[in-house]
Scaffold this motif. Structure first.
Motif, short mmCIF file in Angstrom:
data_model
loop_
_atom_site.label_atom_id
_atom_site.label_comp_id
_atom_site.label_asym_id
_atom_site.label_seq_id
_atom_site.Cartn_x
_atom_site.Cartn_y
_atom_site.Cartn_z
N ALA A 103 13.01 27.09 -18.16
CA ALA A 103 12.06 26.01 -17.76
C ALA A 103 10.63 26.59 -16.97
N ARG A 104 11.10 27.79 -16.21
CA ARG A 104 9.78 28.55 -15.73
C ARG A 104 9.13 29.49 -16.84
N LEU A 105 9.62 29.65 -18.00
CA LEU A 105 8.89 30.23 -19.03
C LEU A 105 7.83 29.51 -19.76
N ALA A 106 6.46 29.95 -19.38
CA ALA A 106 5.46 29.40 -19.88
C ALA A 106 5.37 29.17 -21.38
N ASP A 107 5.88 30.13 -21.94
CA ASP A 107 5.77 30.51 -23.67
C ASP A 107 6.60 29.45 -24.36
N PRO A 108 6.09 28.90 -25.35
CA PRO A 108 6.89 27.82 -26.19
C PRO A 108 7.65 28.62 -27.43
N ASP A 109 7.50 29.77 -27.31
CA ASP A 109 8.28 30.72 -28.32
C ASP A 109 9.81 30.52 -28.51
N PRO A 110 10.42 29.57 -29.36
CA PRO A 110 11.90 29.36 -29.27
C PRO A 110 12.89 30.71 -29.18
N VAL A 111 12.58 31.59 -29.54
CA VAL A 111 13.29 33.00 -29.45
C VAL A 111 13.39 33.38 -28.12
N LEU A 112 12.16 33.33 -27.42
CA LEU A 112 12.06 33.77 -26.13
C LEU A 112 12.72 32.78 -25.14
N ARG A 113 12.52 31.64 -25.46
CA ARG A 113 13.15 30.55 -24.56
C ARG A 113 14.80 30.73 -24.89
N ASP A 133 7.44 40.31 -24.21
CA ASP A 133 8.83 39.62 -23.81
C ASP A 133 9.58 39.87 -22.57
N ALA A 134 9.74 41.27 -22.12
CA ALA A 134 10.43 41.44 -20.97
C ALA A 134 9.71 41.02 -19.76
N LEU A 135 8.50 41.09 -19.89
CA LEU A 135 7.59 40.85 -18.92
C LEU A 135 7.54 39.30 -18.68
N ARG A 136 7.44 38.58 -19.75
CA ARG A 136 7.55 37.02 -19.69
C ARG A 136 8.80 36.60 -19.00
N LEU A 137 10.05 37.35 -19.26
CA LEU A 137 11.12 37.02 -18.99
C LEU A 137 11.29 37.36 -17.50
N ALA A 138 10.70 38.55 -17.10
CA ALA A 138 11.01 38.78 -15.60
C ALA A 138 9.92 37.74 -14.82
N ALA A 139 8.79 37.45 -15.10
CA ALA A 139 7.87 36.65 -14.49
C ALA A 139 8.43 35.09 -14.25
N ALA A 140 9.57 34.80 -15.20
CA ALA A 140 10.27 33.68 -15.17
C ALA A 140 11.49 33.83 -14.29
N GLY A 141 11.85 34.88 -13.57
CA GLY A 141 12.84 35.15 -12.54
C GLY A 141 12.57 34.06 -11.39
N PRO A 142 13.90 34.16 -10.71
CA PRO A 142 13.97 33.20 -9.68
C PRO A 142 12.89 33.21 -8.51
N ASP A 143 12.83 34.45 -8.22
CA ASP A 143 11.70 34.92 -7.05
C ASP A 143 10.78 35.90 -7.46
N ALA A 144 10.19 35.80 -8.65
CA ALA A 144 9.02 36.46 -9.23
C ALA A 144 7.98 36.54 -7.99
N ARG A 145 7.57 37.87 -7.57
CA ARG A 145 6.71 38.04 -6.72
C ARG A 145 5.47 38.94 -7.18
N GLY A 146 4.18 38.65 -6.76
CA GLY A 146 3.22 39.72 -7.03
C GLY A 146 2.29 39.09 -8.12
N ASP A 147 1.49 40.13 -8.69
CA ASP A 147 0.54 39.33 -9.54
C ASP A 147 0.80 39.60 -10.95
N TRP A 148 1.94 38.61 -11.31
CA TRP A 148 2.37 38.96 -12.73
C TRP A 148 1.34 38.22 -13.95
#
Ligand code: ATP
Ligand code: MG
Length: 410
Positions: free
Chosen positions: A255-265, A331-346
């Motif tokens: 849900a925190r992933l902004a991207d609608p790409d189904p494989v990434l989701r 992909d990796a950055l988008r996934l990491a940015a959707a982590g539970p406590d992502a901090r900083g300038d993603w």
């Protein structure tokens, strides 16, 4: 209460109908809807036209028998492909637009295992065989919307409702469980229809009988839909999601992933490590490319370069791009940015992942020119690439030359 307005006139016609204005579709309707036969646009294209959305595939239902459809198309010089003629389906290709034309059918009897179907002439019975009221609308050549199951009101209210008794309709075809969630996530507003949800949960054992390809198709469409997060949360709460995915799910991360790409989701939802990818490959029939893509993103995540939940610097992102390429880095950055406590300038890190990928300024030829040969050439080049990356991709020619010089010996 209506959740949204439809493109419908007061006298029940499609209002401003780009669908019917398409001369390629008009040609198909024109050749079928005459001389004692009737033809209408049915299914998703009608639903989408009312919502002002572009059609997906265009389906037409007709009273004309398949052989007559072929003959009329031939006479009108429209290409006809007997794609499923024994089930009554002929694809007409009109000016490049494929239109799937199906002769009306009705169930004559059900012997418990399969329905006996014959061709019919009744649009109302055809509508009743469809899954949801919003999918059972038909559209005449004159722009009239035919609605015999309450689909217009449901569409306006954002209600996804089975035609008839939900439990019975699910027993006829268990894929309808997944279609219920998928269409609600795409066109529904508010909570799921209570009767439909209860029947879907009660019928869950039937999911195991479905082919993985059919399940995959519905799951991917569900994942790509705007309401995916809410519907997946319900599937999870009802215990259906683990069953569909064959393992645990993290709906909050998806849900925190902004991207609608189904494989990434799907990755965000169901992948923690390489074993999850392999399980999904079998269970959800991932393609080799999809599998490789997920594994590549895991490799980047495991490299630790997005350290923990802190956004990597722009320089670090350039290094990732250089080592792993665009897609895996992104992909990796988008996934990491959707982590539970992502901090900083993603935002800056994600933007950097769209930047230019640094090029290697030297090739094997340059190494050979400096006296090396054989396998030593590739090894020296690999050392240079690492040193060049670690130095932050210097632009200066002398700095590059110094790095290459230092890379020639192990
Ligand atoms: P999409 O935009 O996703 O293609 P669609 O409504 O066109 O949406 P399809 O799966 O292409 O969906 O099916 C076309 C139509 O056929 C549906 O609108 C529905 O009326 C009917 N239909 C498809 N699958 C089923 C099913 N399993 N049970 C009953 N009716 C179905
Ligand atoms: Mg369709």
């Amino acid at each position: 209460m209506t959740a949204r307005s439809l493109r419908l006139t007061a006298d029940g016609r499609l209002d401003g109908a780009p669908l019917l204005d398409d001369p390629r579709l008009a040609r198909v309707l024109d050749l079928l809807d005459r001389d004692g036969e009737e033809a209408r646009v049915v299914g998703g294209a009608v639903r989408n036209a009312l919502l002002g959305l572009p059609p997906g595939d265009i389906d037409v239902a007709t009273t004309a028998l398949p052989a007559a459809v072929m003959a009329r198309a031939k006479a009108a010089r429209v290409r006809a492909i007997p794609t499923g003629i024994e089930h009554g389906t002929v694809t007409l290709v009109s000016g490049g637009l494929p239109v799937e034309v199906t002769t009306l059918r009705e169930d004559v009897e059900t012997d418990g295992r399969h329905a006996v179907v014959r061709f019919g002439r009744d649009f109302e019975r055809d509508a009743e065989r469809r899954d949801f009221t919003v999918n059972a609308l038909s559209l005449g050549r004159d722009g009239r919307i035919h609605d015999t199951t309450g689909g217009v009101a449901d569409l306006a209210a954002g209600r996804l409702r089975f035609i008839g008794d939900a439990a019975t309709r699910i027993r006829e075809d268990y894929l309808r469980i997944l279609r219920f969630f998928r269409f609600h996530a795409t066109y529904g507003v508010g909570p799921l229809d209570a009767q439909g949800l209860a029947a879907a949960v009660a019928g869950r054992d039937g999911l195991d009988r479905l082919s993985r390809e059919r399940v995959r198709g519905e799951v991917m469409k569900l994942l790509a839909s705007p309401g995916a997060a809410g519907v997946l949360a319900t599937l999870d709460a009802e215990g259906l999601l683990a069953r569909i995915l064959g393992g645990d799910a993290d709906v909050a991360r998806m849900a925190r992933l902004a991207d609608p790409d189904p494989v990434l989701r799907l990755h965000a939802l169901a992948v923690r490590g390489g074993a999850d990818v392999e399980r999904l490959r079998d269970g959800l029939k991932l393609s080799n490319a999809e599998r490789d893509r997920m594994q590549a993103a895991l490799t980047v995540l495991a490299s630790g370069a997005p350290p923990g939940s802190d956004a990597p610097s722009v320089g670090a992102v350039r290094a990732l791009l250089f080592d792993h390429g665009r897609e895996a880095t992104r992909d990796a950055l988008r996934l990491a940015a959707a982590g539970p406590d992502a901090r900083g300038d993603w935002a800056a890190a994600l933007a950097a992942a769209e930047g230019e990928i640094p090029a290697t300024p030297f090739s094997g030829k340059d190494v050979v020119a400096r006296g090396l040969k054989g396998p030593a050439v590739g090894e020296a080049l690999a050392r240079f690439r690492a040193a060049y990356r670690d130095a932050g991709f210097p632009e200066d020619a002398a700095a590059r030359e110094a790095l290459l010089g230092a890379s020639l010996a192990p």
